[in-house]
Design a protein around this motif. Structure first.
Motif, short mmCIF file in Angstrom:
data_model
loop_
_atom_site.label_atom_id
_atom_site.label_comp_id
_atom_site.label_asym_id
_atom_site.label_seq_id
_atom_site.Cartn_x
_atom_site.Cartn_y
_atom_site.Cartn_z
N UNK A 1 47.66 32.07 14.34
CA UNK A 1 46.96 31.71 13.12
C UNK A 1 45.61 32.42 13.11
N UNK A 2 45.00 32.47 11.95
CA UNK A 2 43.67 33.09 11.82
C UNK A 2 42.70 32.10 11.21
N UNK A 3 41.44 32.23 11.58
CA UNK A 3 40.36 31.44 11.01
C UNK A 3 39.39 32.41 10.32
N UNK A 4 39.12 32.17 9.05
CA UNK A 4 38.14 32.99 8.33
C UNK A 4 37.07 32.07 7.74
N UNK A 5 35.94 32.67 7.36
CA UNK A 5 34.82 31.89 6.85
C UNK A 5 34.21 32.56 5.63
N UNK A 6 33.61 31.74 4.77
CA UNK A 6 32.94 32.25 3.57
C UNK A 6 31.78 31.34 3.22
N UNK A 7 30.73 31.93 2.66
CA UNK A 7 29.64 31.16 2.08
C UNK A 7 30.04 30.81 0.65
N UNK A 8 29.86 29.54 0.28
CA UNK A 8 30.17 29.10 -1.09
C UNK A 8 28.89 28.55 -1.71
N UNK A 9 28.48 29.12 -2.85
CA UNK A 9 27.24 28.66 -3.48
C UNK A 9 27.49 27.42 -4.34
N UNK A 10 26.42 26.91 -4.96
CA UNK A 10 26.51 25.69 -5.74
C UNK A 10 27.43 25.79 -6.94
#
Length: 737
Positions: A394-403
């Motif tokens: 499996x893979x783990x990814x990340x993202x910044x999410x704004x308001x």
């Protein structure tokens, strides 16, 4: 008062620490003049009974009643008989209601005239956090919009809607259908009442917005928080029995019946079965026999749709496998991180283990560890795992999410567990050497977040068969300082990690004094440059409120607040140009006052605020920590990470008195020990004095005897010398002859 639009019924039993906050949240309702409040004291032993009398005396639409203790359900039935309103609301006396709750719910009810009752969403809250209850998360799954007409036959998830506090119910409907709480003193009787509401209603209307907040008491003394007690288990089985009787007597549709069975196995019974070791052994056979009768009614396909852990514990109950149950049932949380532990259930139960199916049912878990920074990035360590799911595919990814929901992909990389803050490794499983947790570090570029507001970190899990995402969880606030701005790491609702940037403009603000004045806090301060508004921002919900700053001369402030008396910075006999307010030197040119009304602070479920300014500044600080007290709350205002934080705590005077009593007893015990030691020392001292006296007397006698011996010795010497002299004379005389 004409016929009230809403009758609010509160069953009250020993809720003194929370009661006034709840009653005040009702008192502050926008349509309070159209509400009657029926407060039923169910035989309280604390001062709750006096509190409701005070409100009844002060407000014409608050009514106090007293009865012997019979349980909250019977108290609610009692209140219902007194109610005159068009609609009924059952409120728990330790909860909190938003100021527009009744107005919004009443208008919604009137706009849905065919609805027998209307339902709103609800959140749980504690001292510093707000989160979703599994009950309402499931109830409102896929319900994102207002629905003016539906019922439980169209949406069987309403079996999870088991609270009475999130509903506005037509009194006419309750009377016509004769819906009442069980006439028994049992815990969780809400479940019986709400399933009757849903099954007997032709139409209901649903609003997914949250207006009601359901408290989780820190003391765990609420009856709904005592699952480790055998009475709670007994009552839950009794409640399920009453629901079974109602469903069968009313020939409820199979879909509703199956949905109720599913809830019992996934929620109502599971939490008690897993605690079987906590109950006295003499109850095991009886209670598990009752559970087995319930399981006999449940279709096999519902059991087969449970996750592996639940299937195994219920099969153990069916098989009378008490030894297996005692050794396995308490492992649920450990199994989520270490699925190898399923082997402990024994070979006969491995047929029920399906980890891929379990993972599909679960939510991705992700929480932060250490945070560091450099000139370009905020580096956040975190751990993540999908409960029950093992393997590396499996893979783990990340993202910044704004308001606004916009996503910005960011880089994350694996790190070894030892690099992660020990806080992540403190939750040990039965075999701590093995865990499916993945440890990673995410790099959040400053160039992205410095232009965003209320950013969160989304973590996404992807495998061939499973896709899950969640927001990074946080449990510690922090601030990172850069040249032009500061970066705040906060905690929002559901304990999610938030990132906010505060820009600087070389303007500093100092609060020299805070005065409690006529239902408001008056802040007296100074600034390098003028700013227009003081701002408070809730540290959990992030809602902001602004208050105008009024600039006055120092003389005007002194005249108004300090009776023409103010300190300078000189020592006695010296002169100084320093001026002090409340002992704090006034360094900045522009002096001001600003008022924060108490009401603005109380009208929030989590009463934790940051005090700042609406405009960018470099730094705001407070001269010292301040503490204020009301009949219900302690307010603490202090410096924290280049901010001023205002926190309001509920005061449990009984608990404080108990602590003071314990402290006093500790002092008394210490005093007794010291007195005992003192008496022992005095006795020893007296003995020593006697010994000393005896020794002194003996010494005198010895000295006297020694003197006598010395005198005798001298006499002996004289006799010897005399003898010697005579002898010598005789010898000389003899020689002469």
């Amino acid at each position: 008062m004409n016929m009230p639009k809403i009758s609010v019924i509160l069953p009250i039993y020993n809720v003194e620490p929370y009661l006034e906050e709840c009653l005040d949240s009702i008192l502050n309702q926008s349509m309070i003049d159209d509400i009657e409040v029926i407060m039923v004291d169910d035989g309280s032993c604390d001062d709750s009974r006096y509190t409701i009398e005070r409100y009844a005396l002060d407000y014409d639409n608050f009514h106090a009643y007293h009865k012997e203790n019979e349980g909250s359900g019977i108290a609610r039935n009692y209140g219902l008989e007194k109610a005159k309103g068009e609609y009924i609301h059952f409120c728990d006396p330790d909860d909190y209601i938003k100021p527009d709750f009744y107005e919004m719910m009443y208008e919604f009810a009137k706009s849905s005239p065919n609805a027998d009752f209307v339902v709103g969403n609800s959140s749980r809250f504690g001292n510093w956090h707000i989160w979703e209850s599994i009950l309402y998360k499931t109830t409102f799954e896929n319900l994102d919009e207002v629905i003016e007409s539906t019922n439980i036959r169209e949406n069987t998830n309403f079996v999870w809607d088991t609270g009475v506090w999130n509903k506005l119910i037509k009194k006419e409907f309750l009377m016509e259908k004769n819906i009442r709480f069980p006439n028994e003193n049992i815990v969780s009787q809400d479940l019986v009442f709400t399933i009757k509401l849903h099954c007997l209603a032709n139409e209901i209307a649903v609003n997914p917005n949250i207006y009601y907040y359901w408290r989780l008491r820190q003391s765990k003394d609420s009856v709904t928080q005592q699952k480790g007690r055998i009475k709670s288990f007994n009552d839950r089985l009794r409640v399920i029995g009453l629901i079974r009787e109602f469903l069968k007597e009313n020939n409820v549709e199979e879909e509703i019946l199956n949905a109720e069975y599913d809830k019992w196995l996934n929620h109502d019974l599971k939490d008690y079965i897993k605690r079987i070791k906590e109950y006295p052994e003499e109850y095991h056979d009886e209670k598990l026999s009752e559970v087995r009768k319930i399981l006999n009614d449940v279709p096999e396909d519902i059991k087969e749709n449970l996750n592996s852990y639940k299937q195994i514990i219920y099969r153990m109950v069916e098989n009378d496998d008490y030894d297996g149950l005692l050794s396995f049932s308490y492992l649920e949380n450990d199994l989520k991180k270490n699925p190898n532990l399923f082997e402990l259930a024994g070979e006969d139960y491995q047929q029920y283990v399906n980890l891929e199916r379990d993972g599909q049912m679960e939510e991705l878990q992700a929480r932060r560890g250490d945070i560091n920074s450099n000139d370009e990035e905020i580096l956040i360590d975190f751990s993540s795992y999908l409960p029950f799911v093992d393997g590396d595919d499996f893979t783990i990814t990340a993202a910044v999410v704004d308001g606004e929901g916009n996503e910005y992909q960011i880089i994350n990389e694996d790190i070894v567990e030892d690099e992660v803050n020990g806080e992540l490794a403190e939750d040990e499983t039965v075999e701590p050497d093995y865990s499916i947790e993945r440890y990673q570090r995410v790099a959040v570029p400053l160039k992205i977040i410095k232009n965003l507001k209320h950013s969160r970190i989304k973590i996404k899990y992807e495998s061939e068969s499973i896709s899950k995402e969640t927001f990074l969880n946080n449990n510690r606030r922090a601030t990172y300082v850069f040249e032009d701005y500061d970066v705040d790491i906060g905690i929002g609702t559901r304990k999610e990690l938030y990132i906010d940037v505060r820009y600087k403009n070389n303007n500093n603000v100092r609060i020299h004094d805070i005065i409690e004045d006529d239902a408001k806090f008056m802040l007296i301060g100074s600034s390098q440059e003028k700013v227009e508004n003081l701002k408070i921002q809730n540290l959990v919900c992030f809602n902001e409120r602004h208050f105008p700053i009024q600039y006055l001369s120092l003389d005007e402030i002194i005249n108004e607040f300090y009776n023409d008396s103010i300190e300078d910075g000189s020592n006695e006999g010296e002169e100084s140009d320093e001026i002090r307010i409340n002992g704090d030197v006034v360094e900045y040119e522009h002096t001001f006052i600003a008022a924060i009304p108490f009401k603005e602070l109380f009208d929030a479920v989590i009463k934790k605020w940051e005090i700042g300014t609406a405009e960018f500044i470099d730094h705001i600080s407070l001269s010292k920590n301040y503490y204020f007290y009301t009949s219900t709350h302690k307010t603490q205002i202090r410096n924290l990470r280049k901010k001023i934080v205002l926190e309001m705590f509920l005061i449990d005077y009984i608990a404080e008195m108990h602590e003071m009593k314990e402290e006093n007893l500790k002092i008394i015990r210490t005093d007794r020990e010291l007195k005992k030691k003192n008496r022992k020392l005095k006795k020893e001292n007296k003995t020593l004095k006697t010994v000393k006296k005896n020794l002194t007397e003996e010494n005198k006698q010895l000295n006297k005897a020694n003197k006598k011996l010395n005198e005798q010795s001298e006499k002996q010497k004289e006799l010897i010398n005399d003898y010697k002299n005579r002898k010598v004379i005789k010898i000389v005389d003899h020689l002469k002859k």
